[in-house]
Write a protein that holds these residues in place. Structure first.
Motif, PDB file in Angstrom:
ATOM      1  N   LEU A 138     -19.063  16.832  59.434  1.00  0.00           N
ATOM      2  CA  LEU A 138     -18.487  16.937  60.773  1.00  0.00           C
ATOM      3  C   LEU A 138     -16.995  17.230  60.648  1.00  0.00           C
ATOM      4  CD1 LEU A 138     -18.841  16.638  63.854  1.00  0.00           C
ATOM      5  CD2 LEU A 138     -18.341  14.201  63.592  1.00  0.00           C
ATOM      6  N   THR A 139     -16.575  18.337  61.227  1.00  0.00           N
ATOM      7  CA  THR A 139     -15.154  18.670  61.260  1.00  0.00           C
ATOM      8  C   THR A 139     -14.828  18.993  62.710  1.00  0.00           C
ATOM      9  OG1 THR A 139     -15.204  19.488  58.994  1.00  0.00           O
ATOM     10  CG2 THR A 139     -13.348  20.196  60.357  1.00  0.00           C
ATOM     11  N   ALA A 140     -13.917  18.222  63.304  1.00  0.00           N
ATOM     12  CA  ALA A 140     -13.692  18.351  64.746  1.00  0.00           C
ATOM     13  C   ALA A 140     -12.213  18.221  65.088  1.00  0.00           C
ATOM     14  CB  ALA A 140     -14.490  17.284  65.494  1.00  0.00           C
ATOM     15  N   LEU A 141     -11.810  18.941  66.134  1.00  0.00           N
ATOM     16  CA  LEU A 141     -10.460  18.816  66.685  1.00  0.00           C
ATOM     17  C   LEU A 141     -10.587  18.359  68.136  1.00  0.00           C
ATOM     18  CD1 LEU A 141      -8.880  22.112  65.343  1.00  0.00           C
ATOM     19  CD2 LEU A 141      -8.060  19.818  64.790  1.00  0.00           C
ATOM     20  N   ALA A 155     -10.674  15.184  62.921  1.00  0.00           N
ATOM     21  CA  ALA A 155     -11.580  14.299  62.192  1.00  0.00           C
ATOM     22  C   ALA A 155     -12.373  15.164  61.238  1.00  0.00           C
ATOM     23  CB  ALA A 155     -12.518  13.569  63.151  1.00  0.00           C
ATOM     24  N   HIS A 156     -12.552  14.671  60.010  1.00  0.00           N
ATOM     25  CA  HIS A 156     -13.208  15.518  59.015  1.00  0.00           C
ATOM     26  C   HIS A 156     -13.965  14.678  57.999  1.00  0.00           C
ATOM     27  CE1 HIS A 156     -13.821  18.394  55.793  1.00  0.00           C
ATOM     28  NE2 HIS A 156     -13.129  17.622  54.981  1.00  0.00           N
ATOM     29  N   ILE A 157     -15.232  15.045  57.798  1.00  0.00           N
ATOM     30  CA  ILE A 157     -16.003  14.442  56.709  1.00  0.00           C
ATOM     31  C   ILE A 157     -16.995  15.488  56.191  1.00  0.00           C
ATOM     32  CG2 ILE A 157     -17.645  13.352  58.344  1.00  0.00           C
ATOM     33  CD1 ILE A 157     -17.789  11.039  56.236  1.00  0.00           C
ATOM     34  N   GLY A 158     -17.032  15.645  54.873  1.00  0.00           N
ATOM     35  CA  GLY A 158     -17.962  16.600  54.274  1.00  0.00           C
ATOM     36  C   GLY A 158     -17.265  17.853  53.781  1.00  0.00           C
ATOM     37  N   ASP A 159     -17.979  18.981  53.759  1.00  0.00           N
ATOM     38  CA  ASP A 159     -17.400  20.195  53.183  1.00  0.00           C
ATOM     39  C   ASP A 159     -17.308  21.359  54.171  1.00  0.00           C
ATOM     40  OD1 ASP A 159     -20.049  20.845  53.374  1.00  0.00           O
ATOM     41  OD2 ASP A 159     -20.230  21.675  51.349  1.00  0.00           O
ATOM     42  N   SER A 160     -17.449  21.075  55.470  1.00  0.00           N
ATOM     43  CA  SER A 160     -17.022  22.093  56.431  1.00  0.00           C
ATOM     44  C   SER A 160     -15.490  22.081  56.406  1.00  0.00           C
ATOM     45  CB  SER A 160     -17.548  21.770  57.830  1.00  0.00           C
ATOM     46  OG  SER A 160     -18.966  21.771  57.816  1.00  0.00           O
ATOM     47  N   ARG A 161     -14.877  23.093  56.974  1.00  0.00           N
ATOM     48  CA  ARG A 161     -13.422  23.186  56.787  1.00  0.00           C
ATOM     49  C   ARG A 161     -12.675  23.478  58.077  1.00  0.00           C
ATOM     50  NH1 ARG A 161     -12.839  26.755  51.220  1.00  0.00           N
ATOM     51  NH2 ARG A 161     -13.613  25.124  49.821  1.00  0.00           N
ATOM     52  N   ALA A 162     -11.408  23.112  58.090  1.00  0.00           N
ATOM     53  CA  ALA A 162     -10.512  23.522  59.168  1.00  0.00           C
ATOM     54  C   ALA A 162      -9.338  24.270  58.544  1.00  0.00           C
ATOM     55  CB  ALA A 162     -10.008  22.316  59.950  1.00  0.00           C
ATOM     56  N   TYR A 163      -8.974  25.381  59.177  1.00  0.00           N
ATOM     57  CA  TYR A 163      -7.822  26.169  58.753  1.00  0.00           C
ATOM     58  C   TYR A 163      -6.866  26.316  59.928  1.00  0.00           C
ATOM     59  CZ  TYR A 163     -10.593  27.912  54.746  1.00  0.00           C
ATOM     60  OH  TYR A 163     -11.343  28.032  53.607  1.00  0.00           O
ATOM     61  N   LEU A 164      -5.582  26.446  59.604  1.00  0.00           N
ATOM     62  CA  LEU A 164      -4.565  26.732  60.619  1.00  0.00           C
ATOM     63  C   LEU A 164      -3.892  28.045  60.273  1.00  0.00           C
ATOM     64  CD1 LEU A 164      -2.475  26.114  62.885  1.00  0.00           C
ATOM     65  CD2 LEU A 164      -1.218  24.744  61.194  1.00  0.00           C
TER      66      LEU A 164
END
Ligand code: MG
Length: 368
Positions: free
Chosen positions: A219-222, A232-241
């Motif tokens: 789960l990767t969420a803004l 919030a982030h857990i696991g191997d999905s990603r967030a980039y800016l």
């Protein structure tokens, strides 16, 4: 060489006499001989190696229970136990550093986060989400969501992976409508992620399948409150800016290979082809550590965020991702092109992308 007094042994080992008495009581380092009359403790020179190991582990900050475990293991297993301990310390420190940076900014009144005094226009986001099965998998176990306050990507796995990723995102959706005080945002997000974990574990209990196939999800969420953005982030999905034309990855994969790279045991190139590259150390699942990374992001107009599942990041190189994220202005078209990139690379996995732009909202004009 004869037995050493406790004083001589303390000096030689770097442990205090008080510590030696405690380790005797705990049976961690019992003396070779205790004088039955005086109660004096005597140590054998061969015990120095164990004593120095205990001293080093204590200097590392390892709790006594951990020290006891390491002392009972042989070389390679002991090394692995120390590596695991240190990985956890570093993860804790990283999280506390983020919180400290936020608190320093918050208490000094110099938040880098937007405030009305520095920017005249309120900020909003425009967004798009797209999830695709890819070219190889039979079903899509990813969930992607984008709304005016919540952006999320979840990558489900195991039997019932699709309901798991859907349940995790569903558990966050109340954040779309809830009024959030800025100060309570991280607490609220933590509660929401905890509830997402409970929902996923509830599915595991209901399914009753084999533990090896039990469902879980990343789960990767803004979450955007109108003035603050939390991740919030857990696991191997990603967030980039994407900021000023540069693409920054702002999450760390919670994978075995990532931790091996951090420990210097393998290189980034070796990680990409490692047979266990998909193994998650943390996830919302019954059998995984479920601690999410949580933090506040500073926000500037013009920022663009990308959330994606590993169906994109595992097969498309970052420069190619950057080209689309930086070059395609419309979020809807950007997510479509990113998904197309993954499918052009073979589409081996489900792929999900969310793109969101932070922009100044037009100020409503009062009619005269
Ligand atoms: Mg995946």
């Amino acid at each position: 060489m004869g037995l050493l007094t406790i004083g001589a042994f303390a000096k030689a080992s770097g442990l205090s006499q008080k510590a030696l008495r405690l380790y005797d009581e705990l049976r961690l380092l019992p003396p070779a001989h205790v004088d039955p009359l005086s109660g004096y403790r005597w140590y054998a020179p061969e015990q120095l190696e164990r004593a120095r190991l205990v001293a080093w582990l204590r200097r590392l900050g390892m709790p006594l229970a951990g020290v006891q475990e390491v002392c009972a293991l042989d070389g390679p297993a002991a090394a692995a136990r120390v590596a695991t301990f240190w990985e956890r310390v570093e993860a804790d420190t990283a999280e506390r550093r983020d919180l400290a940076v936020f608190l320093i900014g918050h208490l000094s009144g110099k938040d880098s986060v937007m405030s009305d005094s520095t920017h005249h226009s309120p900020l909003g986001i425009r967004y798009a989400a797209l999830s695709d099965t890819g070219l190889v998998r039979e079903s899509n176990q990813d969930t992607a969501y984008a709304g005016s306050r919540l952006l999320a990507v979840a990558d489900g796995f195991g039997e019932g992976g699709a309901p798991a990723s859907a349940a995790a995102v569903e558990a966050l959706k109340h954040l779309e409508t809830e009024d959030v005080a800025d100060g309570g945002l991280l607490d609220l997000l933590k509660d929401a992620v905890d509830r997402a974990g409970e929902a996923v574990r509830g599915l595991a209990g209901a399914a009753g399948g084999s533990p090896a196939a039990s469902p879980g999800t990343t789960l990767t969420a803004l979450v955007w409150t109108g003035s603050r953005l939390a991740l919030a982030h857990i696991g191997d999905s990603r967030a980039y800016l994407l900021r000023d034309g540069e693409l920054f990855r702002i999450t760390r994969d919670h994978t075995l290979v990532r931790s091996m790279v951090d420990e210097g045991r393998i290189t980034v190139d070796e990680a990409a082809s490692h047979p266990q590259r998909a193994l998650l150390l943390r996830a919302l699942a019954d059998d995984r550590e479920a601690t999410a990374d949580l933090r506040l992001q500073d926000v500037q107009p013009g920022d663009r965020y990308l959330l994606c599942s590993d169906g994109l990041s595992a097969v498309v190189a970052e420069p190619e991702v950057r080209e689309v994220v930086a070059g395609v202005a419309d979020p809807q078209r950007a997510v479509a092109e990113l998904v197309a990139l993954a499918n052009r690379a073979g589409g081996p996995d489900n792929v999900s992308c969310v793109v969101a732009d932070v922009m100044e909202l037009p100020v409503p004009q009062l009619q005269p």
